[in-house]
Design an enzyme around this catalytic site. Structure first.
Site, mmCIF file in Angstrom:
data_model
loop_
_atom_site.group_PDB
_atom_site.id
_atom_site.type_symbol
_atom_site.label_atom_id
_atom_site.label_comp_id
_atom_site.label_asym_id
_atom_site.label_seq_id
_atom_site.Cartn_x
_atom_site.Cartn_y
_atom_site.Cartn_z
ATOM 1 N N PHE A 130 0.859 -1.184 0.000
ATOM 2 C CA PHE A 130 0.000 0.000 0.000
ATOM 3 C C PHE A 130 0.892 1.231 0.000
ATOM 4 C CE2 PHE A 130 -2.190 3.635 1.665
ATOM 5 C CZ PHE A 130 -3.365 3.607 0.952
ATOM 6 N N ASP A 165 9.409 2.947 1.967
ATOM 7 C CA ASP A 165 8.212 3.729 2.289
ATOM 8 C C ASP A 165 7.959 3.602 3.786
ATOM 9 O OD1 ASP A 165 5.767 4.845 2.718
ATOM 10 O OD2 ASP A 165 4.776 3.898 0.992
ATOM 11 N N LYS A 189 2.623 11.175 6.981
ATOM 12 C CA LYS A 189 1.767 10.955 8.150
ATOM 13 C C LYS A 189 2.248 11.728 9.398
ATOM 14 C CE LYS A 189 -0.966 7.221 6.562
ATOM 15 N NZ LYS A 189 -0.661 6.058 5.748
#
Ligand SMILES: *Cc1c(COP(=O)(O)O)cnc(C)c1O
Length: 409
Positions: free
Chosen positions: A146, A231, A260
């Site tokens: 993802f 990531d 984030k």
């Protein structure tokens, strides 16, 4: 519904369902306030926030230090565009570079944009530095990945819902089994410029690869002249008990992809960090964003970096994570099939003959706990790193109680 709804809750849900696209399936709770690890709904009920904005809220809601820095910057200068310098960008870039051990950073806004940035940099590096013929660059990605929601990123997702009917897809990506170093080695050819992976697959269900895998990926990339793109949008910034999940294997990727929690739970801030021999391929006009690196974002993210530099939050994640693990592991065989945990980040696989993830999360609401399922039968727990030991005990007791409720009925 596990809790009786009052008018305010129902009215908000109805309005959202009517006027806002249904791109999420939220739990039936309407939040109005947040403080630390706790949120309050429009009817005054309090919940422990165990999703923490998918780890965007590592420092909790309204952390006083971050709010103070944001307020100071709000009153000073918020946006310049990159057409001009600001007095916030340089110091932030230096601080994040020092935290990552990299020479340069490129700031963007969302995680998906940072991933896109890393992919573009890797392709340009492949043509300019590695000497791959134009338009032939290949990037290897992992099954179950993802990385966000843009058209290029969903092109190499294997989540049908995320991908179907959004084609035609961006070419140039090859998918291999996550955690399988031999499969990766096999997939690399002379046109391969990069390997993109999450050091722990978050949306995948907090999937931790076999010990030694990240180190093997690093070695394979080195041996083949391929960039390793990590990531760390969800796994990074103290969540796993270290600054980066790659730190658990003492691995340093060529590009860190961050987002984030970098925005302190206040605004979207993302960035990639890399050395000059990689990020130097970016020239004026070749990439950008109106909001990327804006002074407000830089000020908040700089404060985040300063908070991480002390190691305090990483240590909290380690200590509290051990407590959470000790509480959760006895539930295996009592409603849980497996528990995976690293730092304060856990994936709980539910017994197939018990409730679905969604149904369990709905019943956790009645226990004052907000959590979210991923892929149906897995619950992801990622409470803010400011939770207390008592909060975690409440969380474990709530899960035990919710699971027991289904076993009795
Ligand atoms: C959330 C996430 C992204 C995308 O971030 P957005 O800010 O939602 O675009 C990318 N990679 C990983 C690993 C993520 O968890």
């Amino acid at each position: 519904m596990p809790i009786p709804h009052g008018a305010p809750t129902d009215a908000h849900i109805e309005l959202c369902e009517l006027r806002s696209a249904h791109n999420y399936h939220p739990l039936p709770v309407v939040l109005a306030r947040g403080e630390g690890a706790w949120v309050t709904d429009v009817e005054g009920r309090r919940y422990l926030d165990c999703l923490a904005g998918y780890s965007a809220l590592n420092f909790g809601h309204g952390h006083p230090r971050l709010i103070a820095r944001a307020e100071r910057q709000l009153a000073t200068l918020t946006l310049t565009s990159r057409a001009f310098f600001s007095d916030q960008l340089g110091p932030f870039a230096e601080a994040l570079g020092d935290l990552t051990g990299k020479e340069m950073v490129l700031p963007m806004n969302t995680g998906a944009e940072a991933v896109e940035t890393a992919l573009k940099v890797a392709r340009k590096w492949g043509y300019q530095v590695k000497g791959v013929p134009e338009n032939r660059a290949r990037i290897i990605v992992m099954e179950g990945n993802f990385h966000g929601r843009t058209t290029t990123i969903i092109s190499f997702s294997d989540d049908k819902v995320a991908r179907d009917e959004f084609g035609p897809y961006t070419p140039g990506f090859v998918s291999v089994s996550y955690g399988d170093a031999a499969a990766l080695r096999e997939a690399i050819d002379e046109d391969t410029v990069a390997v993109l992976l999450e050091p722990i697959q978050g949306e995948g269900g907090v999937l931790i690869p076999p010990a030694g895998y990240l180190r093997e990926v690093r070695q394979i990339c080195d041996a083949n002249g391929v960039l390793m793109l990590a990531d760390e949008v969800q796994s990074g910034l103290a969540r796993t008990g270290r600054t980066f999940a790659c730190d658990h294997e003492d691995v340093v990727p060529d590009i860190y992809i961050l987002g984030k929690a970098l925005g302190g739970g206040i605004i979207p801030v993302s960035a990639i960090a890399a050395d000059r021999d990689v990020l130097g391929v970016i020239t004026p006009g070749s990439h950008g964003s109106t909001f990327g690196g804006n002074p407000l974002a830089c000020a908040i993210a700089h404060e985040v970096v300063d908070m991480l530099a002390t190691g305090e939050f990483q240590e909290r994640a380690r200590i509290l994570g051990a407590r959470l693990q000790a509480g959760l592991e006895p539930l295996v065989g009592h409603g849980l099939r497996a528990v995976r945990i690293r730092g304060l980040w856990a994936g709980l696989d539910l017994d197939p003959d018990g409730p679905s993830g969604r149904v369990l999360c709905e019943s956790l609401i009645a226990h004052g706990i907000l959590a979210k399922d991923t892929h149906g039968a897995t619950i992801r727990l990622a409470p803010p790193l400011v939770v207390t030991e008592d909060d975690l005990d409440l969380l474990v007791n709530g899960i035990r109680g919710a699971l027991a409720g289904f076993r009795r009925s």
